[in-house]
Design a protein around this motif. Sequence first.
Motif, PDB file in Angstrom:
ATOM      1  N   PHE A  91       0.858  -1.172   0.000  1.00  0.00           N
ATOM      2  CA  PHE A  91       0.000   0.000   0.000  1.00  0.00           C
ATOM      3  C   PHE A  91       0.899   1.227   0.000  1.00  0.00           C
ATOM      4  N   SER A  92       0.547   2.232  -0.794  1.00  0.00           N
ATOM      5  CA  SER A  92       1.379   3.438  -0.821  1.00  0.00           C
ATOM      6  C   SER A  92       0.506   4.678  -0.960  1.00  0.00           C
ATOM      7  N   TYR A  93       1.052   5.784  -0.458  1.00  0.00           N
ATOM      8  CA  TYR A  93       0.378   7.076  -0.553  1.00  0.00           C
ATOM      9  C   TYR A  93       1.404   8.123  -0.972  1.00  0.00           C
ATOM     10  N   GLN A  94       1.030   8.953  -1.951  1.00  0.00           N
ATOM     11  CA  GLN A  94       1.880  10.034  -2.421  1.00  0.00           C
ATOM     12  C   GLN A  94       1.115  11.354  -2.316  1.00  0.00           C
ATOM     13  N   PHE A  95       1.840  12.402  -1.958  1.00  0.00           N
ATOM     14  CA  PHE A  95       1.243  13.735  -1.961  1.00  0.00           C
ATOM     15  C   PHE A  95       2.333  14.724  -2.349  1.00  0.00           C
ATOM     16  N   GLY A  96       1.892  15.867  -2.895  1.00  0.00           N
ATOM     17  CA  GLY A  96       2.909  16.817  -3.323  1.00  0.00           C
ATOM     18  C   GLY A  96       2.340  18.065  -3.955  1.00  0.00           C
ATOM     19  N   SER A  97       3.157  18.685  -4.791  1.00  0.00           N
ATOM     20  CA  SER A  97       2.828  19.968  -5.407  1.00  0.00           C
ATOM     21  C   SER A  97       1.565  19.870  -6.248  1.00  0.00           C
ATOM     22  N   GLY A 564      25.515  -1.135   7.679  1.00  0.00           N
ATOM     23  CA  GLY A 564      25.735  -0.186   8.765  1.00  0.00           C
ATOM     24  C   GLY A 564      24.438   0.368   9.323  1.00  0.00           C
ATOM     25  N   LYS A 565      24.549   1.348  10.195  1.00  0.00           N
ATOM     26  CA  LYS A 565      23.377   1.917  10.840  1.00  0.00           C
ATOM     27  C   LYS A 565      22.466   2.657   9.863  1.00  0.00           C
ATOM     28  N   ALA A 566      23.047   3.171   8.769  1.00  0.00           N
ATOM     29  CA  ALA A 566      22.248   3.917   7.788  1.00  0.00           C
ATOM     30  C   ALA A 566      21.816   3.044   6.617  1.00  0.00           C
ATOM     31  N   LYS A 567      21.899   1.739   6.786  1.00  0.00           N
ATOM     32  CA  LYS A 567      21.505   0.828   5.715  1.00  0.00           C
ATOM     33  C   LYS A 567      20.077   1.118   5.240  1.00  0.00           C
ATOM     34  N   GLY A 568      19.889   1.180   3.929  1.00  0.00           N
ATOM     35  CA  GLY A 568      18.567   1.443   3.356  1.00  0.00           C
ATOM     36  C   GLY A 568      18.328   2.890   2.992  1.00  0.00           C
ATOM     37  N   ALA A 609      12.592  -2.168   7.599  1.00  0.00           N
ATOM     38  CA  ALA A 609      11.588  -3.208   7.826  1.00  0.00           C
ATOM     39  C   ALA A 609      10.645  -3.274   6.618  1.00  0.00           C
ATOM     40  N   LYS A 610       9.360  -3.078   6.859  1.00  0.00           N
ATOM     41  CA  LYS A 610       8.383  -3.176   5.772  1.00  0.00           C
ATOM     42  C   LYS A 610       7.970  -1.810   5.228  1.00  0.00           C
ATOM     43  N   PHE A 611       8.648  -0.759   5.651  1.00  0.00           N
ATOM     44  CA  PHE A 611       8.261   0.583   5.234  1.00  0.00           C
ATOM     45  C   PHE A 611       9.304   1.177   4.295  1.00  0.00           C
ATOM     46  N   ARG A 612       8.814   2.052   3.412  1.00  0.00           N
ATOM     47  CA  ARG A 612       9.704   2.818   2.543  1.00  0.00           C
ATOM     48  C   ARG A 612       9.194   4.251   2.473  1.00  0.00           C
ATOM     49  N   PHE A 613      10.094   5.210   2.685  1.00  0.00           N
ATOM     50  CA  PHE A 613       9.758   6.621   2.631  1.00  0.00           C
ATOM     51  C   PHE A 613      10.544   7.259   1.488  1.00  0.00           C
ATOM     52  N   GLY A 614       9.919   8.206   0.791  1.00  0.00           N
ATOM     53  CA  GLY A 614      10.595   8.824  -0.335  1.00  0.00           C
ATOM     54  C   GLY A 614      10.254  10.293  -0.477  1.00  0.00           C
ATOM     55  N   VAL A 640       7.478  18.919  -6.094  1.00  0.00           N
ATOM     56  CA  VAL A 640       7.994  17.969  -5.104  1.00  0.00           C
ATOM     57  C   VAL A 640       6.913  16.953  -4.774  1.00  0.00           C
ATOM     58  N   THR A 641       7.327  15.693  -4.578  1.00  0.00           N
ATOM     59  CA  THR A 641       6.412  14.624  -4.201  1.00  0.00           C
ATOM     60  C   THR A 641       6.995  13.837  -3.034  1.00  0.00           C
ATOM     61  N   ALA A 642       6.188  13.594  -2.022  1.00  0.00           N
ATOM     62  CA  ALA A 642       6.583  12.747  -0.893  1.00  0.00           C
ATOM     63  C   ALA A 642       5.745  11.477  -0.919  1.00  0.00           C
ATOM     64  N   SER A 643       6.310  10.376  -0.425  1.00  0.00           N
ATOM     65  CA  SER A 643       5.588   9.108  -0.471  1.00  0.00           C
ATOM     66  C   SER A 643       5.934   8.240   0.726  1.00  0.00           C
ATOM     67  N   VAL A 644       4.993   7.376   1.090  1.00  0.00           N
ATOM     68  CA  VAL A 644       5.208   6.372   2.118  1.00  0.00           C
ATOM     69  C   VAL A 644       4.554   5.088   1.635  1.00  0.00           C
ATOM     70  N   ALA A 645       5.245   3.957   1.827  1.00  0.00           N
ATOM     71  CA  ALA A 645       4.729   2.671   1.355  1.00  0.00           C
ATOM     72  C   ALA A 645       4.924   1.616   2.437  1.00  0.00           C
ATOM     73  N   TYR A 646       3.967   0.695   2.498  1.00  0.00           N
ATOM     74  CA  TYR A 646       4.044  -0.442   3.424  1.00  0.00           C
ATOM     75  C   TYR A 646       3.953  -1.725   2.614  1.00  0.00           C
ATOM     76  N   ARG A 647       4.927  -2.581   2.782  1.00  0.00           N
ATOM     77  CA  ARG A 647       4.973  -3.855   2.053  1.00  0.00           C
ATOM     78  C   ARG A 647       4.713  -5.006   3.011  1.00  0.00           C
ATOM     79  N   PHE A 648       4.044  -6.028   2.498  1.00  0.00           N
ATOM     80  CA  PHE A 648       3.758  -7.199   3.334  1.00  0.00           C
ATOM     81  C   PHE A 648       3.906  -8.474   2.511  1.00  0.00           C
TER      82      PHE A 648
END
Length: 648
Positions: A91-97, A564-568, A609-614, A640-648
Amino acid sequence: RNVPNLSRTWESTGRTGDGGAYFSLRGFDAQSALTNGLPTLASGNVDPANIEEIQVLKGPSGTLFGGSFYSYGGLINTITKKPYFHTGGEFSYQFGSFGLNRFTADINTPLSKKEKIAMRVNAAYHSENSFQDAGFKKSFFVSPSLIYQVNNRLSFQLMTEFLEEERAVAPVFFNSDRLSPLDFKNIAELNLDPKLSFTSNDLTIRNPRFNFQGQMLYRLSDKWTSQTAFSRGTVQSNGIYSYIWDDVAGDNWFSQYFHNENQQTNTTDIQQNFNGDFTIGRLRNRVVAGLDYYYTNVIDNGSGWGWARNVTPQGDVNYIDPYTGDEMEPTSLTLASVNNMLAPLEPSGSNIGNSSFAAYVSDVLSITPNLMLMASLRADYFNSRGEKNTDEDDFDQWALSPKLGLVYQVIPDRISLFGNYMNAFINVAPMAVADPDGSNTRVKSFKPEQANQWEGGVKVNLLREKLLATFSYYDIKVSDRVTGVAGNPFDYTQGGKVGSRGFEMDIKAIPANGLSLVAGFSYGKTEVISGNGSDFYAEKGRVIGGQGPSTLANLWANYVIPDGKAKGLGFGLGGNYAGKYLVIDNSETGQFYLPAYTLLNAAISYSIAKFRFGLNGNNLLNKQYYIGYWSVNPQKRINVTASVAYRF
């Protein structure tokens, strides 16, 4: 953005017949007209929610797809997402300009305990405003697909797409009557206000679309496979379409015309293919042979075209008839006012059916382990019934389309030389012609137009597939073009020739762990080789219109921290360059250029984990740039566009 020699010339208009977005590919028109290798038409936009991959086939492709698609420079084929045999999705959601809100869902589930049946559903809701003073888009898309693996020899694949789309579309701005000397030679002189839409949100167009595809795959033996494919599509254009045209040259006024679209196109395609992989002696053959039937039915009940008003590029308006000088009743930008203006005009009321039948065979022959030869031939019969209520416009045509290819591996799996000869054809309908005074009306028939390409190049695969590159040179000649007859506006002749030649470079590299690069460059020249006097469309030595910028370049770099700690955490940076673009080129009208532009884009992403932010930024240099055919189409500035996604 990252395909060399491909550029968009205008956005989707939603209009009847060819309302999808137009691209220039190797100097000729191209549209997204194929899905999974089968024909699909789109009068509106193509929603990306169900797209797994976009393939760009370069060069005349008539041997593969016949004469029903304009394929002199190539074709765009979208590959859809397929079901798989475990539960998953996103599932993903995008919002922006500009008020962008977009929600997508991708859900896959098996429907049997054994890996036999699986279903996948992709859906999207999209809402967005325009960067101009009016305009919007709202759409809903859903695509269920099913795969059924009956046994190890037989399987079925089904896919359906439904799209509901409504938009207020800015009219295409044509700044020439294609006859008179141009008043403006470039964007600076035209002084078009890019924020003006010349429309309102009350004047909308709808493009509902339905597409169904079914395939049956059957393994006949260990050497032969059968593929039976069926597709059915329906696309509509309903609502108001408008364009702006320089009716009377010499002043700063341009006429705006409106039309009520009411058209439906139905398509049916049936293919039967046989794929073989066998040896004769020591020679390996990879063969495809098949039959193809394609039918289109176009039902058009749209209104006539109506002049509504005059505008200037700066937004001034008057209602003076450009030919008579009479003051006309004002037409406001409301649906009621435009419909009232169109009401007295005679509707089109046409119903046209066309069909084609084809047989084809292709063989890739491995002469030695390093040398491969391909030979292909398609025989295509086109039968048009024209208007169903009359036999006077019926016609049929035969065409043969050959293709040859040669690949030699200088260093096996590392460096290869290739060359090809490719062909395409377009069926040309008979036209009513007459003598210069309009008398002696008759019908003249024509042969199909023919395009032939010679191409050569080199492919490299180095550093254990960390560096892939293709360098190629192509030369395309289109012959038997139909053009007007000099001195007779009522006649047409056949024999015009257009050429397009150029160089392309495409590079993909992985120089370090987590870092990927994509780069491309192309230079091409398209011109009329054999024309007809000073005809706007066919003057010798001039560009043809819609050929796109001669010089294009693209670069995109992406780095994702692998550990490392910033992996992903990922960063992307790149952009596009398009050179100065000659959109109008004629000795009578003069020339009109669109300026060169450079776009800078960037992206930041983070997966955990199962989330992706962009976060994506486009046109970060905030450049005002334009695309066009014989037209001027302003494009978005910084967004500009921002997005969040959840994968399962």
